[in-house]
Design a protein around this motif. Structure first.
Motif: not given
Length: 589
Positions: A341-346, A517-536
């Motif tokens: 899942l995180v690979r799809c997001l990232g 980037g997107a990263f797993a936070l254990g087996k059932r949680a994640l963090h993903a981020s994208w550069r979006l204009g002047g923000a993240v």
């Protein structure tokens, strides 16, 4: 711009400027072809390369067929309309310019604004029924509706993938003018309309092409799961489907096409040619081309080719996390669903050339825009190809499903909802047909029983819904009263709020969004981020039943897009609550 549109094509019945109608058929295996009206028959002239032509007085409404042999009369494969929807009966001459378009100046909407809503026309009450739902969908925040295939199929009900006359709207759904009125009304509300088209096979009943044009189908090489493979590399065949694409876009003014299962065409070169020809013809409008492609061929996407692909990898990995299911194709995701899942997001696809079931699958996709991927929690396949057609509302807890919904609607990839999903419908979407012969009915019924016999949870195979029973179709029709329940109203409110945030904060910047980037936070949680204009854009999602530890401190400039105060407070204390998605914008460093 004129309020009348037509597509000129070398096939079928074309009204001429002098009031006559030209009939043309590619029948290379026929020595002689006759044009058959209700009260007269006319010999067609044999032209070069297997073409046969006849020009006669035949006003709109004229019924006709082609006689290939003394004992065989067939409908026009390029029929714009079939009498009574009969795939074996007469085709009907149509004046494509008769409908007076009210919104002839519509040029479409950009892809970065797309929020798709897939629906089955018949289950929504036909073309008129769909038209009646448009104001509600527009108010919800939907920007594009995607119709499952509408090409003429046998009988009165069908998913649409058994179509055999690809230019004729199914009579069970309504008339050609009612379809145009639906699209016209959508444009008046600022909505795009996408059509699902099938160019990889024909249905099993009513396809006569093999009787007079055997070269239409490949004699060698891989076939398809649904029958003989179509030889789109042959110019007469490839052009037939290019004209079909242009016909729907020009004559009906659809805003885009979703091409079904293009991996079964086995010809990426033809796909790129199709895209180029459509782009050239539609240069004055914003038209979007979408793929379904199990091969994950990233080179087909972006750069003026195909806008996006349905990302089954995202769905399958997320479905395993939500339900714990691992049967069938979910088994390939069961060992590490969060990693996929995180690979799809990232990066787009979960498989980018690695082996899947022993064979390499996919191509590198990390350099593609997030807009090249369409994400969904549910669609017609993933619900309807279950034995009992259950939706996620019957398979997982509401809070977890709401967290997944926020992940879907506030991540940069293009989101898609399936009809009724916006209010958490529990109405099943079953596989239904209306085959006209007992042999086909038995074959479909037994095929479904064999397909699901191994799944003990479904009980005895005899309890599966009969695809050919009218009751199976009726059970799949939405009950709009469900949307008025407390649960339905709450889900509608959530979806409306999420889509409003998407259009306000994400859409203006999505053309240049970049995954960070997107990263797993254990087996059932994640963090993903994208550069979006002047923000993240930051998304933290926990699909588990225990808190996930995090190590992040939001800045003073954090702008929260989704999350209740209690969850935000826990997040600031280093915990991501269970069944929770938090979304916020941070100033870019």
């Amino acid at each position: 711009m004129s309020g009348h549109f037509r597509h000129a094509m070398p096939y079928g019945a074309q009204l001429q400027d002098d009031g006559r109608t030209r009939f043309r058929l590619w029948a290379p295996d026929a020595d002689q072809v006759e044009l058959v009206f209700e009260e007269s028959t006319h010999a067609m002239s044999a032209l070069d390369d297997g073409w046969h032509e006849c020009v006669r007085q035949a006003p709109p409404g004229t019924r006709y067929r082609y006689r290939i042999r003394p004992e065989l009369c067939v409908p026009d494969p390029a029929s714009r309309l079939q009498q009574d929807g009969d795939v074996h009966g007469a085709s009907v001459v149509v004046d494509p310019a008769a409908y007076p378009w009210q919104h002839a100046d519509w040029r479409g909407r950009p892809w970065h604004e797309a929020v798709l809503y897939e629906l089955h026309v018949g289950a929504c009450g036909g073309f008129r029924g769909v038209q009646a739902t448009l104001p509600r969908l527009q108010a919800l925040g939907i920007t594009a509706i995607e119709l499952m295939p509408i090409a003429q199929f046998p009988g009165r009900r069908n998913w649409g993938y058994d179509g055999v006359l690809p230019f004729a709207p199914a009579a069970a759904d309504g008339t050609p003018d009612e379809l145009k009125a639906l699209i016209d009304a959508a444009h008046g509300l600022g909505l795009m309309v996408i059509l699902d088209v099938v160019y990889n096979h024909f249905g099993p009943d009513g396809n006569y092409l093999g009787e007079y044009a055997a070269a239409f189908f490949r004699s060698e090489g891989p076939g398809t799961p649904w029958g003989a493979a179509i030889d789109v590399a042959l110019p007469q065949v490839g052009d037939f489907f290019v004209h079909n694409a242009l016909y729907w876009l020009e004559e009906y003014r659809f805003d885009g096409l979703r091409l079904d299962a293009v991996h079964a065409l086995h010809d990426p070169a033809w796909l790129l040619s199709l895209a180029a020809r459509v782009r050239a013809a539609m240069s004055g409008r914003q038209v979007h081309l979408i793929l379904e492609n199990e091969a994950n061929q990233a080179h087909l996407l972006g750069s003026g080719r195909f806008d996006a692909q349905w990302n089954d990898d995202f769905h399958n990995a997320l479905h395993v996390l939500l339900t714990g299911e691992s049967a069938g194709y979910y088994g390939a995701y069961a060992d590490d669903p969060m990693g996929k899942l995180v690979r799809c997001l990232g990066e787009g696809f979960a498989w980018q050339g690695e082996p899947m079931r022993g064979k390499p699958r996919g191509e590198p996709s990390g350099d593609l825009s997030p807009l090249c991927f369409i994400h969904f929690l549910q669609n017609h396949d993933q619900i309807g190809n279950r034995a009992l057609g259950e939706r996620l509302t019957s398979l997982c807890e509401p809070a977890v499903l709401e967290a997944a919904c926020a992940l879907l609607l506030l991540a940069p990839p293009v989101p898609m909802l399936f009809m009724g999903e916006e209010w958490g419908s529990r109405t099943p979407f079953l596989y239904f047909t209306d085959h006209q012969t007992e042999a086909l009915r038995d074959a479909v019924r037994e095929g479904r029983r064999k397909e699901f016999a191994e799944f003990e949870s479904y009980g005895q195979a005899e309890t599966l819904p009969d695809p050919n029973a009218a009751s199976t179709f009726e059970r799949s029709r939405l009950d709009p009263h469900d949307a008025a329940s407390p649960e339905g109203l709450a889900r509608l409110t959530l979806v409306r709020q999420l889509l409003a945030q998407r259009q306000r904060h994400l859409a203006p910047h999505l053309q240049h969004a970049q995954a960070m980037g997107a990263f797993a936070l254990g087996k059932r949680a994640l963090h993903a981020s994208w550069r979006l204009g002047g923000a993240v854009l930051c998304i933290y999602c926990n699909l588990g039943d225990t808190p996930a530890a995090i190590d992040v401190t939001p800045t003073a400039g954090t702008q929260w897009l989704h999350g209740n105060p209690a969850a935000i407070a826990a997040f600031r204390a280093g915990r991501l609550p269970p069944a929770c998605t938090l979304v916020f914008l941070e100033p870019s460093a």
